[in-house]
Motif scaffolding. Structure first.
Motif, PDB file in Angstrom:
ATOM      1  N   THR A   1       0.831  -1.212   0.000  1.00  0.00           N
ATOM      2  CA  THR A   1       0.000   0.000   0.000  1.00  0.00           C
ATOM      3  C   THR A   1       0.860   1.255   0.000  1.00  0.00           C
ATOM      4  N   LYS A   2       1.912   1.266   0.805  1.00  0.00           N
ATOM      5  CA  LYS A   2       2.798   2.427   0.848  1.00  0.00           C
ATOM      6  C   LYS A   2       3.501   2.625  -0.495  1.00  0.00           C
ATOM      7  N   ILE A   3       3.925   1.549  -1.125  1.00  0.00           N
ATOM      8  CA  ILE A   3       4.579   1.662  -2.432  1.00  0.00           C
ATOM      9  C   ILE A   3       3.628   2.285  -3.443  1.00  0.00           C
ATOM     10  N   VAL A   4       2.378   1.845  -3.452  1.00  0.00           N
ATOM     11  CA  VAL A   4       1.393   2.406  -4.380  1.00  0.00           C
ATOM     12  C   VAL A   4       1.238   3.902  -4.148  1.00  0.00           C
ATOM     13  N   ARG A   5       1.031   4.287  -2.901  1.00  0.00           N
ATOM     14  CA  ARG A   5       0.783   5.708  -2.614  1.00  0.00           C
ATOM     15  C   ARG A   5       2.024   6.558  -2.883  1.00  0.00           C
ATOM     16  N   ASP A   6       3.200   6.060  -2.543  1.00  0.00           N
ATOM     17  CA  ASP A   6       4.427   6.820  -2.804  1.00  0.00           C
ATOM     18  C   ASP A   6       4.654   7.000  -4.306  1.00  0.00           C
ATOM     19  N   THR A   7       4.343   5.961  -5.095  1.00  0.00           N
ATOM     20  CA  THR A   7       4.525   6.053  -6.539  1.00  0.00           C
ATOM     21  C   THR A   7       3.586   7.086  -7.144  1.00  0.00           C
ATOM     22  N   LEU A   8       2.315   7.063  -6.749  1.00  0.00           N
ATOM     23  CA  LEU A   8       1.347   8.036  -7.259  1.00  0.00           C
ATOM     24  C   LEU A   8       1.741   9.466  -6.878  1.00  0.00           C
ATOM     25  N   MET A   9       2.230   9.636  -5.653  1.00  0.00           N
ATOM     26  CA  MET A   9       2.640  10.972  -5.208  1.00  0.00           C
ATOM     27  C   MET A   9       3.841  11.464  -6.023  1.00  0.00           C
ATOM     28  N   LYS A  10       4.820  10.597  -6.253  1.00  0.00           N
ATOM     29  CA  LYS A  10       6.008  10.987  -7.002  1.00  0.00           C
ATOM     30  C   LYS A  10       5.656  11.380  -8.432  1.00  0.00           C
ATOM     31  N   ILE A  11       4.724  10.649  -9.035  1.00  0.00           N
ATOM     32  CA  ILE A  11       4.313  10.969 -10.404  1.00  0.00           C
ATOM     33  C   ILE A  11       3.609  12.312 -10.472  1.00  0.00           C
TER      34      ILE A  11
ATOM     35  N   ASP B   1      -5.854   9.898  -6.632  1.00  0.00           N
ATOM     36  CA  ASP B   1      -4.790  10.608  -5.912  1.00  0.00           C
ATOM     37  C   ASP B   1      -4.218   9.692  -4.846  1.00  0.00           C
ATOM     38  N   TYR B   2      -2.993   9.982  -4.461  1.00  0.00           N
ATOM     39  CA  TYR B   2      -2.244   9.061  -3.608  1.00  0.00           C
ATOM     40  C   TYR B   2      -2.819   8.915  -2.207  1.00  0.00           C
ATOM     41  N   GLN B   3      -3.546   9.911  -1.754  1.00  0.00           N
ATOM     42  CA  GLN B   3      -4.055   9.859  -0.388  1.00  0.00           C
ATOM     43  C   GLN B   3      -5.367   9.093  -0.254  1.00  0.00           C
ATOM     44  N   SER B   4      -6.237   9.201  -1.237  1.00  0.00           N
ATOM     45  CA  SER B   4      -7.583   8.658  -1.065  1.00  0.00           C
ATOM     46  C   SER B   4      -7.902   7.448  -1.926  1.00  0.00           C
ATOM     47  N   CYS B   5      -7.012   7.050  -2.827  1.00  0.00           N
ATOM     48  CA  CYS B   5      -7.337   5.921  -3.698  1.00  0.00           C
ATOM     49  C   CYS B   5      -7.424   4.623  -2.903  1.00  0.00           C
TER      50      CYS B   5
END
Length: 415
Positions: free
Chosen positions: A97-107, A117-121
């Motif tokens: 889960t953290k990898i997914v959110r960190d990747t979306l945020m970086k993009i 969005d990385y916070q609510s998906c």
């Protein structure tokens, strides 16, 4: 105009330049007309590339603490949702889960208005262990052959040519340059209204002997905020993205096709679903040369789809760098559990100065083509794969399969 596809090997032999003292091969000694070839690339915010990046980030997390862990990770995304699945066996903990959110945020998926969005998906993880029957073939102690076998059957291709300093086809290198530039001007806010999704496509006009002459057409699709006029976007993209990347190949006849629907606000996973491994031509040579069909991202280097393709590129690049051809394609094939390649094939498309059979023998003598040998030669059991998941796996000096350190070995064997 002649349009070339992946299967046009015979036609390539007619069109490509000769090397050294070899004369160009032509049909009935007639000159062929100029032709056009197109390649595309996509940005890091494209839905398929989001999935590739997450898959390779999971693989890197496994390799960081457990280089011998097994990983085959695939991702699906749509509006507000990321699903991570696959087969992973490891002694380390991977926070998916953290990898997914960190990747979306970086993009740059940081705003709910983007559709994800990385916070609510939502993140769904559906991961199982690797099949023990597959694992047997990859382990020295359990394999029938008492050596590490290939992780799967299949054929892989590597390609190199002398069109660019990277020994890559020019169309795909320019296309990658454009999509990377789109990301750069967005992150730096040089063009502050851009959103993460985007594509680029470049058509090169080639001479009858296969020499790239000019950029005929540039196509760019750049996602943007609401309320920005098409004329404004087109002007910015041409001046701040296309000209800096393609400038020396542009002329007064070059066409610029930018956001030709007139609007590109809805994009990313909200505009289209994404899936790991759906951009295999973008990842390799842009259609110049053949493809074995296997995707790379999320796969441990025990899988020959990945490591075999890297080795084939390594071999082809060293053959071209050594001066044995202007263009070279290498095919390797493997059987699951078997430690040696089933076949080795070389094609220089009429541009070589060494017999293909001699090249194939030299390849077997100079390169260890076993799965274990490839991993050792290219030092693949490291967390280096996240960087490969965008803007192509080839033509980038930071990757070990791009070294030209076997030229001397080939020359010792071939003279």
């Amino acid at each position: 105009m002649i349009l070339l596809g992946n299967s046009s090997t015979a036609l390539f032999r007619l069109l490509l330049p000769a090397t050294n003292n070899q004369k160009p091969v032509t049909s009935n000694q007639q000159t062929m007309p100029n032709y056009f070839f197109t390649s595309e690339s996509v940005t890091e915010g494209h839905p398929d590339k989001i999935c590739d990046q997450i898959s390779d980030a999971v693989l890197d997390a496994v390799l960081k603490d457990d280089p011998q862990g097994a990983c085959c990770c695939e991702v699906f995304t749509t509006t507000g949702l990321v699903v991570v699945g696959g087969e992973i066996t490891t002694s380390t903990y991977v926070d998916v889960t953290k990898i997914v959110r960190d990747t979306l945020m970086k993009i740059g998926y940081t705003d709910p208005a983007f559709g994800i969005d990385y916070q609510s998906c939502a993140v769904v993880s559906a991961i199982d262990e690797q099949s023990p029957d597959i694992a047997r073939g990859e382990r020295n102690d359990l394999s029938l052959h008492k050596a590490q076998g290939a992780g799967d059957q299949g054929m892989m291709f590597g390609y190199a040519c002398d069109e660019t300093p990277e020994l890559m086809p020019l169309p795909i290198m320019l296309a990658h340059g454009l999509t990377r530039k789109l990301a750069d001007v967005r992150h730096s806010r040089q063009i502050e209204y851009l959103r993460p999704d985007g594509k680029a496509q470049v058509t090169i006009e080639y001479s009858e002997l296969g020499k790239p002459l000019r950029v005929d057409t540039v196509v760019v699709a750049a996602q943007h905020h609401e309320g920005i006029s098409h004329d404004h976007i087109k002007k910015d993209i041409i001046e701040q993205v296309i000209r800096p990347i393609c400038g020396e190949f542009l002329d007064e006849k070059t066409r610029f096709l930018v956001n030709e629907t007139g609007k590109f606000v809805v994009g990313g996973p909200h505009g289209d679903t994404g899936l790991t491994g759906r951009k295999i031509i973008v990842d390799t040579y842009g259609g110049m040369g053949r493809h074995g069909g296997g995707a790379f991202s999320g796969k441990h280097p025990n899988k020959q789809d990945r490591s075999g393709a890297y080795m084939a590129r390594y071999i082809a690049k060293n053959i071209v760098a050594a001066g044995y051809s202007n263009r070279c394609e290498v095919q390797l094939s493997y059987a699951i559990g078997f430690p040696e390649p089933v076949s080795v094939f070389v094609d220089t498309f009429g541009t070589g100065n060494v017999d293909h059979k001699k090249l194939e023998l030299a390849i077997r003598e100079c390169f260890d083509l076993t799965p274990a040998g490839i991993i050792i030669e290219l030092d693949l059991l490291r967390p280096i794969y996240s960087a490969t998941s965008t803007y192509g796996h080839f033509g980038r000096a930071e990757f070990p399969w791009e070294q030209m350190n076997r030229v001397g070995d080939l020359r010792k064997v071939l003279g």
